[in-house]
Motif scaffolding. Sequence first.
Motif, PDB file in Angstrom:
ATOM      1  N   THR A 208      24.264   6.612  17.903  1.00 50.56           N
ATOM      2  CA  THR A 208      24.463   6.444  16.468  1.00 50.56           C
ATOM      3  C   THR A 208      23.758   5.187  15.955  1.00 50.56           C
ATOM      4  O   THR A 208      24.395   4.230  15.520  1.00 50.56           O
ATOM      5  N   LEU A 209      22.444   5.215  16.039  1.00 53.90           N
ATOM      6  CA  LEU A 209      21.605   4.105  15.601  1.00 53.90           C
ATOM      7  C   LEU A 209      20.540   4.616  14.637  1.00 53.90           C
ATOM      8  O   LEU A 209      20.156   5.784  14.682  1.00 53.90           O
ATOM      9  N   THR A 210      20.036   3.710  13.826  1.00 50.65           N
ATOM     10  CA  THR A 210      18.875   4.005  13.005  1.00 50.65           C
ATOM     11  C   THR A 210      17.644   3.598  13.795  1.00 50.65           C
ATOM     12  O   THR A 210      17.617   2.531  14.410  1.00 50.65           O
ATOM     13  N   VAL A 211      16.631   4.452  13.790  1.00 49.85           N
ATOM     14  CA  VAL A 211      15.378   4.144  14.466  1.00 49.85           C
ATOM     15  C   VAL A 211      14.252   4.251  13.440  1.00 49.85           C
ATOM     16  O   VAL A 211      13.997   5.324  12.901  1.00 49.85           O
ATOM     17  N   PHE A 212      13.624   3.121  13.146  1.00 50.86           N
ATOM     18  CA  PHE A 212      12.476   3.109  12.259  1.00 50.86           C
ATOM     19  C   PHE A 212      11.223   3.346  13.095  1.00 50.86           C
ATOM     20  O   PHE A 212      10.877   2.524  13.944  1.00 50.86           O
ATOM     21  N   VAL A 213      10.584   4.485  12.874  1.00 50.40           N
ATOM     22  CA  VAL A 213       9.354   4.828  13.583  1.00 50.40           C
ATOM     23  C   VAL A 213       8.196   4.409  12.689  1.00 50.40           C
ATOM     24  O   VAL A 213       7.963   5.009  11.634  1.00 50.40           O
ATOM     25  N   LEU A 214       7.491   3.353  13.085  1.00 49.73           N
ATOM     26  CA  LEU A 214       6.366   2.860  12.300  1.00 49.73           C
ATOM     27  C   LEU A 214       5.148   3.719  12.600  1.00 49.73           C
ATOM     28  O   LEU A 214       4.663   3.747  13.729  1.00 49.73           O
TER      29      LEU A 214
ATOM     30  N   LYS B 296      12.386  -3.062   5.064  1.00 48.19           N
ATOM     31  CA  LYS B 296      13.328  -3.976   4.414  1.00 48.19           C
ATOM     32  C   LYS B 296      14.018  -3.317   3.226  1.00 48.19           C
ATOM     33  O   LYS B 296      15.211  -3.540   3.002  1.00 48.19           O
ATOM     34  N   ALA B 297      13.299  -2.493   2.481  1.00 44.32           N
ATOM     35  CA  ALA B 297      13.907  -1.791   1.345  1.00 44.32           C
ATOM     36  C   ALA B 297      14.998  -0.847   1.826  1.00 44.32           C
ATOM     37  O   ALA B 297      16.071  -0.760   1.219  1.00 44.32           O
ATOM     38  N   SER B 298      14.740  -0.160   2.915  1.00 46.00           N
ATOM     39  CA  SER B 298      15.744   0.746   3.477  1.00 46.00           C
ATOM     40  C   SER B 298      16.958  -0.035   3.978  1.00 46.00           C
ATOM     41  O   SER B 298      18.103   0.367   3.760  1.00 46.00           O
ATOM     42  N   LEU B 299      16.728  -1.156   4.618  1.00 44.76           N
ATOM     43  CA  LEU B 299      17.823  -1.997   5.099  1.00 44.76           C
ATOM     44  C   LEU B 299      18.639  -2.544   3.931  1.00 44.76           C
ATOM     45  O   LEU B 299      19.868  -2.563   3.976  1.00 44.76           O
ATOM     46  N   ALA B 300      17.972  -2.971   2.877  1.00 49.97           N
ATOM     47  CA  ALA B 300      18.652  -3.544   1.714  1.00 49.97           C
ATOM     48  C   ALA B 300      19.476  -2.501   0.966  1.00 49.97           C
ATOM     49  O   ALA B 300      20.520  -2.817   0.403  1.00 49.97           O
ATOM     50  N   ALA B 301      19.008  -1.255   0.964  1.00 49.32           N
ATOM     51  CA  ALA B 301      19.720  -0.186   0.264  1.00 49.32           C
ATOM     52  C   ALA B 301      21.053   0.125   0.937  1.00 49.32           C
ATOM     53  O   ALA B 301      21.951   0.669   0.310  1.00 49.32           O
ATOM     54  N   GLY B 302      21.157  -0.224   2.223  1.00 48.58           N
ATOM     55  CA  GLY B 302      22.413  -0.028   2.930  1.00 48.58           C
ATOM     56  C   GLY B 302      22.696   1.401   3.344  1.00 48.58           C
ATOM     57  O   GLY B 302      23.750   1.686   3.876  1.00 48.58           O
ATOM     58  N   ASP B 303      21.756   2.295   3.088  1.00 43.26           N
ATOM     59  CA  ASP B 303      21.974   3.697   3.467  1.00 43.26           C
ATOM     60  C   ASP B 303      21.316   3.973   4.816  1.00 43.26           C
ATOM     61  O   ASP B 303      20.366   4.708   4.918  1.00 43.26           O
ATOM     62  N   MET B 304      21.873   3.339   5.839  1.00 46.16           N
ATOM     63  CA  MET B 304      21.325   3.456   7.178  1.00 46.16           C
ATOM     64  C   MET B 304      21.676   4.819   7.754  1.00 46.16           C
ATOM     65  O   MET B 304      22.830   5.090   8.067  1.00 46.16           O
ATOM     66  N   LEU B 305      20.679   5.650   7.863  1.00 45.69           N
ATOM     67  CA  LEU B 305      20.862   6.978   8.428  1.00 45.69           C
ATOM     68  C   LEU B 305      20.900   6.892   9.941  1.00 45.69           C
ATOM     69  O   LEU B 305      20.273   6.025  10.541  1.00 45.69           O
ATOM     70  N   ILE B 306      21.620   7.788  10.548  1.00 43.01           N
ATOM     71  CA  ILE B 306      21.628   7.884  12.011  1.00 43.01           C
ATOM     72  C   ILE B 306      20.392   8.665  12.417  1.00 43.01           C
ATOM     73  O   ILE B 306      20.108   9.729  11.871  1.00 43.01           O
ATOM     74  N   GLY B 307      19.656   8.113  13.369  1.00 44.07           N
ATOM     75  CA  GLY B 307      18.462   8.784  13.858  1.00 44.07           C
ATOM     76  C   GLY B 307      17.188   8.205  13.273  1.00 44.07           C
ATOM     77  O   GLY B 307      17.188   7.118  12.705  1.00 44.07           O
ATOM     78  N   PRO B 308      16.099   8.944  13.422  1.00 43.48           N
ATOM     79  CA  PRO B 308      14.792   8.411  13.056  1.00 43.48           C
ATOM     80  C   PRO B 308      14.506   8.438  11.557  1.00 43.48           C
ATOM     81  O   PRO B 308      14.847   9.383  10.864  1.00 43.48           O
TER      82      PRO B 308
END
Length: 109
Positions: free
Chosen positions: A67-73, A91-103
């Motif tokens: 149950t982690l978020t994985v940012f695939v660059l 950073k925008a995704s992190l700031a939005a707080g909507d951390m999805l589970i998975g990639p």
Amino acid sequence: MWLLLDENLSKQLKQDFTEHEIFTVRDKGWNGIKNGELLKLMLADGFHALLTFNKNLQHQQNFEKYTLTVFVLNAEINQYKVLTKLSDKVKASLAAGDMLIGPIVIRQD
């Protein structure tokens, strides 16, 4: 937020995320650990997200289990001067707080 840079990313990316607790795989002594085991270690250590250049990770792991978020660059080459251009999207995704589970695939415009 606790972030981990995969060993396939430049440690220079740490400077792009100074507002977070960010570590490299090398910082943690986890070099050479396979992805499934790495995700387990991350969960046990309280990490929130992994940043990686490994485009296959999203197809190789069961994210119901990890149950982690994985940012695939996703960029043409794996060099800091290119990947740093993707940091604002992460950073925008992190700031939005909507951390999805998975990639979450982060692409160049």
